[in-house]
Design a protein around this motif. Structure first.
Motif, short mmCIF file in Angstrom:
data_model
loop_
_atom_site.label_atom_id
_atom_site.label_comp_id
_atom_site.label_asym_id
_atom_site.label_seq_id
_atom_site.Cartn_x
_atom_site.Cartn_y
_atom_site.Cartn_z
N ILE A 129 0.86 -1.19 0.00
CA ILE A 129 0.00 0.00 0.00
C ILE A 129 0.89 1.24 0.00
O ILE A 129 1.83 1.34 0.80
N TYR A 130 0.57 2.18 -0.86
CA TYR A 130 1.35 3.41 -0.99
C TYR A 130 0.39 4.61 -0.95
O TYR A 130 -0.80 4.48 -1.25
N HIS A 131 0.96 5.78 -0.62
CA HIS A 131 0.21 7.04 -0.64
C HIS A 131 0.93 8.01 -1.54
O HIS A 131 2.17 8.08 -1.52
N LEU A 132 0.17 8.77 -2.33
CA LEU A 132 0.78 9.77 -3.19
C LEU A 132 0.94 11.08 -2.42
O LEU A 132 -0.05 11.65 -1.95
N GLU A 133 2.18 11.54 -2.32
CA GLU A 133 2.45 12.86 -1.72
C GLU A 133 2.44 13.82 -2.89
O GLU A 133 3.36 13.81 -3.73
N VAL A 134 1.38 14.62 -2.99
CA VAL A 134 1.18 15.41 -4.21
C VAL A 134 2.18 16.56 -4.34
O VAL A 134 2.56 16.93 -5.45
N GLY A 135 2.63 17.13 -3.20
CA GLY A 135 3.51 18.29 -3.25
C GLY A 135 4.82 17.98 -3.95
O GLY A 135 5.32 18.77 -4.74
N LEU A 142 3.49 2.66 2.67
CA LEU A 142 2.83 2.57 3.98
C LEU A 142 2.83 1.16 4.55
O LEU A 142 2.89 0.98 5.76
N LYS A 143 2.70 0.15 3.68
CA LYS A 143 2.53 -1.22 4.18
C LYS A 143 3.02 -2.19 3.11
O LYS A 143 2.56 -2.11 1.96
N ASP A 144 3.94 -3.07 3.45
CA ASP A 144 4.39 -4.08 2.49
C ASP A 144 3.47 -5.29 2.57
O ASP A 144 3.00 -5.62 3.65
N GLY A 145 3.27 -5.96 1.44
CA GLY A 145 2.55 -7.23 1.49
C GLY A 145 1.60 -7.42 0.34
O GLY A 145 1.30 -6.49 -0.41
N ASP A 146 1.14 -8.67 0.22
CA ASP A 146 0.20 -9.03 -0.85
C ASP A 146 -1.22 -8.90 -0.28
O ASP A 146 -1.65 -9.72 0.52
N PHE A 147 -1.93 -7.84 -0.71
CA PHE A 147 -3.28 -7.59 -0.19
C PHE A 147 -4.34 -7.82 -1.25
O PHE A 147 -5.46 -7.31 -1.16
N ASN A 148 -3.98 -8.59 -2.29
CA ASN A 148 -4.92 -8.82 -3.39
C ASN A 148 -6.23 -9.45 -2.90
O ASN A 148 -7.32 -8.95 -3.22
N ARG A 149 -6.14 -10.51 -2.11
CA ARG A 149 -7.37 -11.20 -1.66
C ARG A 149 -8.17 -10.31 -0.73
O ARG A 149 -9.40 -10.26 -0.81
N HIS A 150 -7.46 -9.64 0.12
CA HIS A 150 -8.09 -8.73 1.09
C HIS A 150 -8.89 -7.64 0.35
O HIS A 150 -10.06 -7.36 0.65
N LEU A 151 -8.24 -7.04 -0.64
CA LEU A 151 -8.86 -5.94 -1.39
C LEU A 151 -10.03 -6.45 -2.23
O LEU A 151 -11.08 -5.81 -2.31
N THR A 152 -9.85 -7.61 -2.84
CA THR A 152 -10.93 -8.18 -3.66
C THR A 152 -12.14 -8.50 -2.78
O THR A 152 -13.28 -8.19 -3.14
N ALA A 153 -11.89 -9.09 -1.61
CA ALA A 153 -13.00 -9.39 -0.70
C ALA A 153 -13.68 -8.10 -0.25
O ALA A 153 -14.91 -8.01 -0.20
N GLY A 154 -12.88 -7.07 0.03
CA GLY A 154 -13.43 -5.77 0.43
C GLY A 154 -14.22 -5.13 -0.70
O GLY A 154 -15.09 -4.30 -0.46
N GLY A 155 -13.94 -5.51 -1.92
CA GLY A 155 -14.63 -4.97 -3.09
C GLY A 155 -15.68 -5.93 -3.61
O GLY A 155 -15.85 -6.05 -4.84
N LEU A 156 -16.37 -6.62 -2.71
CA LEU A 156 -17.48 -7.50 -3.04
C LEU A 156 -17.07 -8.61 -4.01
O LEU A 156 -17.86 -9.06 -4.85
#
Ligand code: FMN
Length: 245
Positions: A129-135, A142-156
Motif C-alpha cells: 500500500i502506498y500514498h501519493l504525496e502530491v507536493g 505505507l505497508k508491504d505485502g500481498d493484499f490482493n485477496r483482502h482488497l478483492t474481498a473488500g470490493g465485493l
C-alpha cells in the motif's frame, strides 16, 4: 409510510440547494481546517517519473476509446506507466498563492481527498500500500505485502480487483471541503473525484491500459487496509488498472 423522498439521498440534495430566498444555514459551528494535503513523514519514499516522458496521444481518440475494462492481464505495469497515471490523477500543474493546482478541477481548489494505491504488480515496486504525496510527487510506502485477496474481498469479490496490477484508492477528507462549503461539501467531493477518475481512465487509454472505476466496496474494510479512521477520512472511490490482452 415513508417513501424514497424521505430517504437520505433526496433529503440531502434538497437540503443543500442554493436558493436566493433561503440562504443555507447550518448549526455546524466552527469547522477546523485539515492540512491541504497529507504527508507521511516516516514513510520510505519512491520517486515518480516526471510526465514529459509520456507518449503523445490524441485526446479525441482517447475519449472515443475509453471503456471500463475489467479483464486485465497478469503482466505488470512499469513504474513509468504508474507515474503517468498518478500524474493524470493529481499532478501539480501550477502554484498560485499557496494553492497547488492540479490536472483535475476541484471546487475552491481544496482537493478534499487523498490518493492511495495497492501495487500488486509494478516493475521495481514491492507489493503493498502506498500514498501519493502530491507536493513532491513521490509515493510513500505505507505497508508491504500481498493484499490482493483482502482488497478483492473488500470490493465485493469483483474480478476486476483480483486481476488488477494496481488499484487506486481515493479517500474523502470531508472537513477540507466543509470548511468552505459546509453541508454542500459532499456534492463537491464526489464531483471532484469523478474528474480525477476520468483523467486516470483517459491516461490509461492513452497508454493502451485497461481501467475500471469501482464504487462498490465494504468501506471500512478498505479504510482499515489503508489505515484511515473512516470518519475524518474515508474511502470513496477506487479504480483498477492493468495491461490489456
Ligand atoms: C461512480 C461509478 C462507480 C462504478 N462502480 C463500478 C463497480 O463497482 N464495478 C464495476 O465493475 N464497474 C463500476 N463502474 C463502471 C460502470 O459500470 C461503467 O462506467 C458503465 O457501465 C459504463 O461503461 P463504460 O465506462 O465502459 O463506458 C462505476 C462507474 C462509476 C462512474
Amino acid at each position: 409510510m415513508a417513501g424514497y423522498k424521505d430517504g437520505l439521498a433526496f433529503r440531502y440534495l434538497q437540503a443543500t440547494k442554493y436558493d436566493r430566498q433561503k440562504p443555507l444555514r447550518d448549526s455546524l459551528g466552527h469547522i477546523p481546517a485539515p492540512a491541504r494535503f497529507k504527508v507521511y513523514p516516516q514513510a520510505e519514499r519512491v520517486e515518480l517519473t516526471p510526465p514529459d516522458v509520456g507518449q503523445p496521444a490524441d485526446l479525441w481518440q482517447c475519449l472515443a476509446r475509453r471503456r471500463s475494462e475489467r479483464d486485465t492481464s497478469p503482466q505488470p505495469l512499469t513504474l513509468q506507466e504508474l507515474s503517468l497515471l498518478l500524474w493524470a490523477a493529481q499532478g501539480v500543474t501550477a502554484r498560485a498563492g499557496g494553492y497547488l493546482l492540479r490536472t483535475a478541477p476541484s471546487a475552491g481548489a481544496l482537493y478534499p481527498f487523498e490518493t492511495y494505491l495497492y501495487a500488486d504488480r509494478v516493475e521495481g515496486l514491492g507489493k503493498g500500500i502506498y500514498h501519493l504525496e502530491v507536493g513532491e510527487f513521490v509515493l510513500e510506502r505505507l505497508k508491504d505485502g500481498d493484499f490482493n485477496r483482502h482488497l478483492t474481498a473488500g470490493g465485493l469479490g469483483q474480478s476486476a480487483l483480483r486481476r488488477a496490477a494496481v488499484v487506486l484508492i481515493w479517500t474523502a477528507v470531508l472537513l477540507r471541503c466543509m470548511v468552505k462549503y459546509r453541508e454542500r461539501a459532499v456534492r463537491y467531493i464526489a464531483m471532484d473525484l469523478g474528474h480525477v477518475c476520468q483523467n486516470v481512465q483517459l491516461a490509461a487509454t492513452a497508454m493502451s491500459l485497461g481501467s475500471c472505476p469501482i464504487g462498490a466496496f465494504y468501506d471500512d474494510d478498505i479504510n482499515r487496509l489503508i489505515g484511515v479512521d473512516g470518519e475524518e477520512e474515508t474511502v470513496l472511490y477506487l479504480a483498477t488498472v492493468g495491461k490489456l490482452g
